[in-house]
Design a protein around this motif. Structure first.
Motif, PDB file in Angstrom:
ATOM      1  N   GLU A 440       0.854  -1.192   0.000  1.00  0.00           N
ATOM      2  CA  GLU A 440       0.000   0.000   0.000  1.00  0.00           C
ATOM      3  C   GLU A 440       0.890   1.243   0.000  1.00  0.00           C
ATOM      4  OE1 GLU A 440      -3.612   2.005   2.648  1.00  0.00           O
ATOM      5  OE2 GLU A 440      -3.127  -0.127   2.884  1.00  0.00           O
ATOM      6  N   TRP A 442       0.026   4.441  -1.042  1.00  0.00           N
ATOM      7  CA  TRP A 442      -0.609   5.733  -0.792  1.00  0.00           C
ATOM      8  C   TRP A 442      -1.965   5.518  -0.132  1.00  0.00           C
ATOM      9  CZ3 TRP A 442      -5.317   7.710  -2.487  1.00  0.00           C
ATOM     10  CH2 TRP A 442      -5.538   9.059  -2.225  1.00  0.00           C
ATOM     11  N   GLY A 452      -9.427   6.773   0.038  1.00  0.00           N
ATOM     12  CA  GLY A 452      -8.729   5.981  -0.956  1.00  0.00           C
ATOM     13  C   GLY A 452      -7.498   5.285  -0.414  1.00  0.00           C
ATOM     14  N   ARG A 453      -7.219   4.102  -0.943  1.00  0.00           N
ATOM     15  CA  ARG A 453      -6.007   3.345  -0.627  1.00  0.00           C
ATOM     16  C   ARG A 453      -5.498   2.763  -1.937  1.00  0.00           C
ATOM     17  NH1 ARG A 453      -7.754  -1.009   3.784  1.00  0.00           N
ATOM     18  NH2 ARG A 453      -5.495  -1.223   4.036  1.00  0.00           N
ATOM     19  N   TRP A 454      -4.232   3.016  -2.256  1.00  0.00           N
ATOM     20  CA  TRP A 454      -3.686   2.493  -3.503  1.00  0.00           C
ATOM     21  C   TRP A 454      -2.711   1.366  -3.169  1.00  0.00           C
ATOM     22  CZ3 TRP A 454      -4.230   6.675  -7.553  1.00  0.00           C
ATOM     23  CH2 TRP A 454      -4.417   6.090  -8.816  1.00  0.00           C
ATOM     24  N   CYS A 456      -0.304  -1.878  -4.526  1.00  0.00           N
ATOM     25  CA  CYS A 456       0.440  -2.546  -5.592  1.00  0.00           C
ATOM     26  C   CYS A 456       0.589  -4.009  -5.175  1.00  0.00           C
ATOM     27  CB  CYS A 456       1.803  -1.886  -5.785  1.00  0.00           C
ATOM     28  SG  CYS A 456       2.823  -2.654  -7.064  1.00  0.00           S
ATOM     29  N   GLY A 470      -1.665  -2.833 -10.018  1.00  0.00           N
ATOM     30  CA  GLY A 470      -2.143  -1.720  -9.217  1.00  0.00           C
ATOM     31  C   GLY A 470      -3.634  -1.831  -8.982  1.00  0.00           C
ATOM     32  N   LEU A 472      -6.773   0.507  -6.983  1.00  0.00           N
ATOM     33  CA  LEU A 472      -7.231   1.643  -6.193  1.00  0.00           C
ATOM     34  C   LEU A 472      -8.473   1.215  -5.426  1.00  0.00           C
ATOM     35  CD1 LEU A 472      -7.207   4.620  -5.354  1.00  0.00           C
ATOM     36  CD2 LEU A 472      -8.535   5.127  -7.428  1.00  0.00           C
ATOM     37  N   THR A 485      -5.630  -0.845 -11.829  1.00  0.00           N
ATOM     38  CA  THR A 485      -4.898   0.269 -12.436  1.00  0.00           C
ATOM     39  C   THR A 485      -4.124  -0.185 -13.653  1.00  0.00           C
ATOM     40  OG1 THR A 485      -4.676   1.274 -10.254  1.00  0.00           O
ATOM     41  CG2 THR A 485      -3.200   2.069 -11.988  1.00  0.00           C
ATOM     42  N   ALA A 503       1.011   5.913  -9.715  1.00  0.00           N
ATOM     43  CA  ALA A 503      -0.041   5.230 -10.458  1.00  0.00           C
ATOM     44  C   ALA A 503      -1.150   6.213 -10.801  1.00  0.00           C
ATOM     45  CB  ALA A 503      -0.605   4.057  -9.656  1.00  0.00           C
ATOM     46  N   TRP A 507     -11.361   7.081 -12.415  1.00  0.00           N
ATOM     47  CA  TRP A 507     -12.130   6.525 -11.298  1.00  0.00           C
ATOM     48  C   TRP A 507     -13.519   7.144 -11.275  1.00  0.00           C
ATOM     49  CZ3 TRP A 507     -13.542   9.484  -6.827  1.00  0.00           C
ATOM     50  CH2 TRP A 507     -14.178   8.745  -5.809  1.00  0.00           C
ATOM     51  N   HIS A 538      -0.341  13.535  -4.796  1.00  0.00           N
ATOM     52  CA  HIS A 538      -1.707  13.159  -5.173  1.00  0.00           C
ATOM     53  C   HIS A 538      -2.357  14.263  -5.974  1.00  0.00           C
ATOM     54  CE1 HIS A 538      -6.154  13.121  -4.159  1.00  0.00           C
ATOM     55  NE2 HIS A 538      -5.971  12.023  -4.889  1.00  0.00           N
TER      56      HIS A 538
END
Length: 565
Positions: A440, A442, A452-454, A456, A470, A472, A485, A503, A507, A538
């Motif tokens: 994670e 971001w 939000g949580r991004w 990988c 990726g 989101l 992603t 990334a 959305w 961001h």
């Protein structure tokens, strides 16, 4: 874990890092043994008698001595001992071959940048202080090397673990040479018959029929590599040699190591191994079948469980001989609910599969091996194949990146929830997955008050290849959705070797409006999103969602960061 080294911060044991730095920087022409000895000798000299050592200053002076070391011709014949690496990974020899072709400053930069995980500006400072003429060129050479090396990622030899052997006195050298010649002649005859044999393994002799190789009981306690070769055979049918030879013959092999032979539910199952492959042979009322699968890679905690069978009741696993306790859970709910799994002769009771509403949810196994490494429990995921995958989680900033690897899947509540939602956002990974990390990079606010949580998702297979995906994750109005992603194969992205990434994706917000959102990891300083230059990590841009703006980013040192788009 990376931390600031400036000022008076001191690492308690810099010796291992110095050995790596010296070993990788010394010329290959010195010879493997001499390079090992010099690396340890120079490292010991650098730290002996010092109670407090400022790291950057130490590395400047140490690396200066290493790079200026002048080596006179030396045969080693007069040495009374021989030093060899205790750990050699044959799968990584190609990496070593390419790496040794780099200039010494670049090899030093790699050790500082990737093994010690120091930031670019600090590596530049150390290289400059060590007298390197062009530090930027050394870092550029590392970057080019990584692009060319692809999935190859580590040296084959570990210089911090060394075995020492005595040499005979000089007066006996001639007799030893003659004996070595006789041994060499003997090896020409014997080696073709020893393709699977190793210390602690005995083979059942047979001239014409398939040969059964068995590891001795407790063989795993006698070596340094906890691979499948150390597993003694288990199961109720290990002495049914006709069954085992039938399995080996069906595989088409002349010999194989027996891992398991026994009655599993309504089938007779034989698990066999030879270098790089594992075969699962099954006899049922419908006849025999054999599956040929890649041998799992050895992990820090040793080889993991192997799946014996799958029925409507669930899957049974053959456990490593050092595992003493197993619990099961699914990727459902806010936290894992662990239930103990019964073990008999190294085989688990059936563990139900976990899938609901198109989401893959495990099962997740938590294993405990008190005698191995730190003895703490570790988590593994069943992706539906022969072997299980080590499952881990890296939290977002401000949490630091641990240099020894991410957390176990269940170590942090947010890690379990990340894995739960990723299982609904992407398809179950294909192939023999060996390791899987939800990185994670971001977490923050998306438009319209959505959290939000991004993530990988990084998976590594049995061959060492990797894929990053990726995802989101967006939580709003009590509901979490996942937006894939991008995916990319054969990179170091989202690992301790390359921790920064950016990334971007279109959305859809709860209102139905579309936004192009982009975010970067902890050291991303600026992003270019189409014609927009953004300072920070961001950005969200309202739009139609038709065009895909070009995304790029740089870190605090101005170095370009990988982009998932």
């Amino acid at each position: 874990m990376r931390r600031s080294i400036r000022g008076s911060r001191v690492r308690a044991q810099p010796y291992r890092d110095l050995v790596w730095l010296a070993y990788l920087s010394l010329p290959r022409a010195a010879g493997e043994e001499r390079r090992l000895v010099l690396a340890h000798r120079m490292s010991a000299s650098a730290v002996t008698g010092r109670t407090r050592i400022e790291e950057v200053r130490l590395r400047k002076s140490f690396l200066r001595r290493v790079l200026r070391k002048r080596l006179m011709p030396w045969s080693g014949r007069l040495a009374t001992v021989e030093a060899v690496p205790a750990v050699t990974r044959s799968r990584d020899m190609e990496f070593t071959r390419r790496f040794d072709g780099l200039p010494a400053p670049a090899r030093a930069a790699y050790a500082l940048l990737r093994l010690e995980e120091r930031p670019h500006d600090q590596v530049m400072e150390i290289l400059t202080g060590a007298g390197v003429d062009d530090p930027a060129a050394a870092l550029a050479a590392v970057s080019d090397f990584e692009e060319q090396a692809g999935w190859l990622w580590r040296p084959a030899l570990d210089p911090t673990l060394v075995r020492i052997y005595g040499r005979p006195p000089a007066g006996r050298r001639l007799r030893a040479a003659a004996a070595a010649g006789l041994c060499l002649l003997a090896l020409v005859v014997v080696l073709p018959q020893l393709d699977l044999e190793r210390p602690g393994i005995a083979a059942a002799p047979s001239a014409s029929r398939p040969r059964i190789v068995r590891a001795a009981g407790e063989a795993w306690r006698a070596g340094t590599s906890l691979d499948l070769g150390t597993w003694a055979p288990r199961g109720s049918l290990v002495h049914d040699e006709e069954l085992v030879r039938r399995a080996i013959g069906t595989w088409g092999a002349s010999s194989a190591q027996l891992l398991f032979a026994g009655q599993v539910d309504d089938a007779r199952v034989v698990l066999l191994r030879r270098p790089s492959q594992v075969a699962r042979y099954t006899e049922t009322a419908n006849g025999p079948t054999v599956e040929i699968l890649p041998e799992p890679r050895v992990r820090p905690d040793g080889a993991g469980p192997l799946k014996l069978s799958t029925t409507t009741e669930g899957s049974r696993y053959l456990l490593p001989p050092w595992v003493r306790e197993v619990s099961k859970a699914t990727l459902a709910g806010r936290t894992p609910h662990w239930h103990k799994v019964e073990i008999r002769d190294g085989v688990t009771a059936p563990v139900p599969l976990a899938e609901r509403g198109g989401c893959w949810q495990g099962p997740v196994l938590r294993l405990r091996a008190p005698e191995i490494a730190h003895g703490l429990p570790y988590t593994m995921l069943d992706f539906g194949r022969l072997s299980l995958a080590n499952a881990s989680y890296q939290p977002p900033p401000p949490a630091e990146v641990n240099r020894y690897g991410p957390h176990e899947l269940d170590a942090l509540p947010e890690g379990f929830s990340a894995w739960k939602h990723v299982g609904c956002a992407v398809e179950r990974p294909e192939g023999e997955i060996q390791a899987a990390t939800a990185w994670e990079f971001w977490a923050g606010q998306l438009p319209e008050g959505v959290r939000g949580r991004w993530v990988c998702l990084r998976t590594t297979d049995a061959s060492g290849g990797s894929v990053v995906r990726g995802v989101l994750l967006a939580t709003g109005r009590g509901r979490t959705t996942g937006t894939p992603t991008a995916a990319r194969a054969g990179t170091w992205d989202c690992s301790r070797l390359r921790t920064d990434i950016v990334a971007g994706v279109w959305w859809k917000a709860p209102s139905g409006r579309r936004y192009y959102v982009a975010a970067g990891s902890r050291r991303v300083a600026a992003m270019d999103v189409g014609r927009h230059r953004v300072s920070g990590r961001h950005v969200a841009i309202a739009g139609s969602g038709i065009a895909r703006p070009r995304l790029s980013a740089v870190d605090e040192a101005g170095v370009k960061v990988s982009a998932l788009q």
